[in-house]
Design a protein around this motif. Sequence first.
Motif, PDB file in Angstrom:
ATOM      1  N   LEU A  75       0.849  -1.192   0.000  1.00  0.00           N
ATOM      2  CA  LEU A  75       0.000   0.000   0.000  1.00  0.00           C
ATOM      3  C   LEU A  75       0.881   1.237   0.000  1.00  0.00           C
ATOM      4  O   LEU A  75       1.963   1.258   0.592  1.00  0.00           O
ATOM      5  CB  LEU A  75      -0.904   0.044   1.235  1.00  0.00           C
ATOM      6  CG  LEU A  75      -1.929  -1.069   1.446  1.00  0.00           C
ATOM      7  CD1 LEU A  75      -2.805  -0.747   2.652  1.00  0.00           C
ATOM      8  CD2 LEU A  75      -2.784  -1.285   0.217  1.00  0.00           C
ATOM      9  N   ASN A  76       0.401   2.272  -0.659  1.00  0.00           N
ATOM     10  CA  ASN A  76       1.034   3.589  -0.585  1.00  0.00           C
ATOM     11  C   ASN A  76       0.191   4.429   0.360  1.00  0.00           C
ATOM     12  O   ASN A  76      -0.915   4.846   0.019  1.00  0.00           O
ATOM     13  CB  ASN A  76       1.106   4.230  -1.971  1.00  0.00           C
ATOM     14  CG  ASN A  76       1.913   5.515  -1.965  1.00  0.00           C
ATOM     15  OD1 ASN A  76       1.819   6.312  -1.043  1.00  0.00           O
ATOM     16  ND2 ASN A  76       2.700   5.724  -3.004  1.00  0.00           N
ATOM     17  N   ALA A  77       0.699   4.651   1.570  1.00  0.00           N
ATOM     18  CA  ALA A  77      -0.026   5.414   2.587  1.00  0.00           C
ATOM     19  C   ALA A  77       0.642   6.751   2.850  1.00  0.00           C
ATOM     20  O   ALA A  77       0.597   7.270   3.964  1.00  0.00           O
ATOM     21  CB  ALA A  77      -0.137   4.603   3.868  1.00  0.00           C
ATOM     22  N   PHE A  78       1.265   7.307   1.820  1.00  0.00           N
ATOM     23  CA  PHE A  78       1.856   8.648   1.925  1.00  0.00           C
ATOM     24  C   PHE A  78       0.753   9.701   1.830  1.00  0.00           C
ATOM     25  O   PHE A  78       0.517  10.440   2.792  1.00  0.00           O
ATOM     26  CB  PHE A  78       2.912   8.813   0.830  1.00  0.00           C
ATOM     27  CG  PHE A  78       3.850   9.972   0.975  1.00  0.00           C
ATOM     28  CD1 PHE A  78       3.389  11.260   1.185  1.00  0.00           C
ATOM     29  CD2 PHE A  78       5.229   9.785   0.855  1.00  0.00           C
ATOM     30  CE1 PHE A  78       4.270  12.337   1.292  1.00  0.00           C
ATOM     31  CE2 PHE A  78       6.117  10.853   0.956  1.00  0.00           C
ATOM     32  CZ  PHE A  78       5.628  12.132   1.181  1.00  0.00           C
ATOM     33  N   PRO A  79       0.005   9.797   0.720  1.00  0.00           N
ATOM     34  CA  PRO A  79      -1.108  10.761   0.688  1.00  0.00           C
ATOM     35  C   PRO A  79      -2.228  10.292   1.611  1.00  0.00           C
ATOM     36  O   PRO A  79      -2.651   9.136   1.554  1.00  0.00           O
ATOM     37  CB  PRO A  79      -1.556  10.751  -0.781  1.00  0.00           C
ATOM     38  CG  PRO A  79      -0.456  10.082  -1.539  1.00  0.00           C
ATOM     39  CD  PRO A  79       0.169   9.119  -0.579  1.00  0.00           C
TER      40      PRO A  79
END
Length: 363
Positions: A75-79
């Motif tokens: 998962l990309n949980a930066f934004p």
Amino acid sequence: MIAYCTNVHPAPDLAGILAQLDRYAVRVREALEADTLALGLWLPALVARGLAEDGTARQHFRAELASRGLTVSTLNAFPYGDFHDEVVKHAVYFPTWTDPRRLQYTVDCAAVLADLLPDSASYGSISTLPLAWREPWTGRDDDRAAEALTELTLSLRAETRRHGRPIRLAVEPEPGCVLDTVSDAVEWLAGRVDPDHIGICLDTCHLAVSFADPAETVASIRRAGLDVVKVQASAALEVAEPGTPEGRRAVAEYSEPRYLHQVRENAPGGVLAADDLPEAFETLPAEHPWRVHFHVPLHAVPPAPLTSTTDVLVAAVAAVDPGTHVEVETYTWTVLPGAGDLADGIAAELRWATQHLRTGVVA
């Protein structure tokens, strides 16, 4: 397999996410003639919260992905929220790792990912921001962020016990942030975090912008007892002679209002910095090569006199351990000059990545 990151698709809710996957991801899989396509999934915080609270919804979502031939190991949980507002810029760094909302979002993502992992995955990864933008930031903020990561580690350990496979956090250094470079991240993380659960996300666009050597960078991470948990396969924009009229005109085409495009100039006395392209035109001497934080498509050579830093990407992936998660993250398609069809472009990037990056990487 190599994943592609879905933060390129605006979607405020679960129905919107599935609609975007139908519109793009399924077309990409079909264009690649693949039975399955790996995603680096982005879930807005409200969606992650809803899924984390509802095990039945998670199982339904997993089934929806499977029916489309889609898998998720990272998962990309930066934004945190809307990554496609008219102006994002510094807003993408909020909430910071001193804010309880960031911790809760990441805990939610871990709960969701644990139930989405395919049977073949040895671990799951979640990439996150490098604590915050560099200012304002204090020693007390360091302590609060470390406390939050310690609390997160307890949740990651619990998920590992429940599911038998670790979920690992990957902290992503970015120019201008508290953890500006990989060396900053290594120095901050080493001794503060449990390396079994927290390591580095190596974004190769950010790495290139810092003008760091890829192989030595990966070696330095290992020496510190940390792992590269995830590679974001990305390329920066480069202009060898930014001070010429041709160079300035070419790079100016990439100045746009939505995202921050940090610039670094490789001067003999040290790397010079500007926080965005408009500032770079005003403050940097433009006497030496520039690299710009603008994720350009991996397969497409920018128009001369511009180039991209795919050589840094190739060298970085060659240096990391086999089995490291790799995610193509070109979120800038919607602001890219002359961009064509998005699904065709993503498919072309994944073909390029499959052909040019070392085999043995997985999503």
